[in-house]
Design an enzyme around this catalytic site. Structure first.
Site, PDB file in Angstrom:
ATOM      1  CG  LEU A  81      -6.289   0.675   4.554  1.00  0.00           C
ATOM      2  CD1 LEU A  81      -5.259  -0.424   4.805  1.00  0.00           C
ATOM      3  CD2 LEU A  81      -7.159   0.316   3.360  1.00  0.00           C
ATOM      4  CG  ASP A  82     -13.111   0.738   7.117  1.00  0.00           C
ATOM      5  OD1 ASP A  82     -13.048   1.974   6.961  1.00  0.00           O
ATOM      6  OD2 ASP A  82     -13.959   0.016   6.572  1.00  0.00           O
ATOM      7  CE  LYS A  83      -9.555  -0.389  16.777  1.00  0.00           C
ATOM      8  NZ  LYS A  83     -10.257   0.004  18.026  1.00  0.00           N
TER       9      LYS A  83
END
Length: 375
Positions: A145-147
């Site tokens: 998942l993106d940050k």
């Protein structure tokens, strides 16, 4: 498994059933390079149940693998296990939604990277040592998942379950449902966004863009769940491909960037008032096959800023099928149809009873009691 100067014998475990010989070495003896495995195979030094074996041959549970001494390549030695402090262990355990022998499901908070990188030393991957004992295999990330994206993150406990889950993700049989708040309201309430994506030149791969000629195919199914006037909308998203930043780029491309996503929406991605400036993209639900049979179906609670924005905009989380924290899954269309028929049948039955009572003979007048009319 430690290096040895003697011939070693290993029994193929059930978790490794069907794996290629070279993949077995990568899992259990990563310090032995592929070139060494090929040479051992070519010269007959590595044997399976006493027979010669090739790197591409598949193993079966219960078979005995003979491995010659030596062959260790220090450059390929496995990464030593990290010693985590009490605070790091507590942080890792606080993310857990569910865990079993095959998987650990986390609710990743926004702002925490999934993996390390340049100047990124604090990340989920660095906390996974909290979930394994001295002799346990280190858990492995199955996807990312993106940050700044929160929500469901699946971690495999064993190499076998990692291969199983990875195959489901690559085969697109894993169903991922995201929630997002977007600026404005899409004109079409439900549809498919199909736009190929590629790395944007000059950004060092940090940013993606739509590239009709050289981009990779990308599809996103979306549905507007609710709206707050023309100001914002709550949308349910299902990525049918897994490109980097896919949901963010696709929503910005149709003119409705995710609230708080300044990277792709610029200043237009921020709402006025008390709505948080953090990104409002959340991996709400994940449904996929489980190695031990059945389905793994998990839901992640919203982070604090997202839940507060939902409340301020007047959105009811119960309006989405991805909303239930517990209990049975939403009824299928056939079940709902049957329930509607049963309800209509019962209603008609009650109405027939009412009609019979109205059309029947009038009630006989009751005789007055002995004290009727007396004062």
């Amino acid at each position: 498994m430690k290096p040895s100067d003697e011939v070693r014998q290993f029994t193929v475990a059930a978790d490794d059933d069907g794996i290629r010989l070279d993949r077995w070495f990568k899992r259990h003896l990563p310090q032995v390079g592929f070139g060494t495995v090929s040479r051992w195979s070519r010269t007959g030094q590595v044997r399976l149940d006493g027979k010669r074996v090739k790197p591409e041959d598949r193993l079966s549970a219960g078979q005995v693998l003979r491995v010659p001494p030596g062959g260790e390549d220090r450059a390929r030695a496995p990464r030593p296990r990290r010693e985590l402090g009490p605070e790091q262990v507590a942080e890792a355990e606080a993310m857990v939604i569910r865990q079993d022998k095959a998987a650990i499901v986390l609710n990743k908070p926004p702002g925490l990277a999934t993996q390390g990188g340049t100047k990124t030393r604090h990340h989920v991957d660095g906390l996974l040592d909290a979930f394994c004992g001295e002799d346990d295999p280190r858990p492995r990330l199955v996807h990312r998942l993106d940050k700044d994206t929160s929500g469901v993150l699946l971690v495999a406990r064993t190499p076998g379950s990692a291969a199983f889950f990875s195959k489901r993700f690559s085969g697109r049989s894993a169903k991922k449902i995201y929630w997002a708040l977007v600026v404005g309201v899409p004109e079409v309430a439900e549809g498919m966004i199909e736009a190929p994506l590629a790395k944007q030149p000059g950004t060092g791969g940090e940013k993606m863009h739509i590239d009709e000629e050289d981009g990779q195919p990308a599809k996103t199914r979306y549905r507007v769940v609710d709206r707050a006037g023309n100001k914002a909308a709550w949308v349910e998203l299902q990525p049918l491909t897994g490109r980097t930043h896919q949901l963010r780029v696709h929503l910005a491309a149709i003119g409705h960037p995710i609230v708080g996503d300044g990277k792709y929406g610029g200043q237009d991605a921020f709402l006025t008032g008390s709505i948080s400036r953090k990104m409002h993209l959340h991996a709400r639900r994940l449904i996929l096959d489980h190695p031990e049979g059945g389905k793994l179906d998990v839901v992640a609670e919203l982070p604090e800023h997202f839940a507060a924005s939902m409340e301020q905009l007047g959105f009811d989380p119960g309006l989405s099928d991805a909303a239930p924290e517990q209990g049975p899954p939403p009824a299928s269309k056939s079940v709902k149809k049957q329930a509607a028929k049963a309800h209509a049948k019962q209603f008609r039955k009650e109405r027939r009873g009412e009609r019979r009572r109205r059309s029947g003979p009038p009630d006989k007048p009751r005789k007055p009691g002995p004290n009727k009319g007396k004062r």
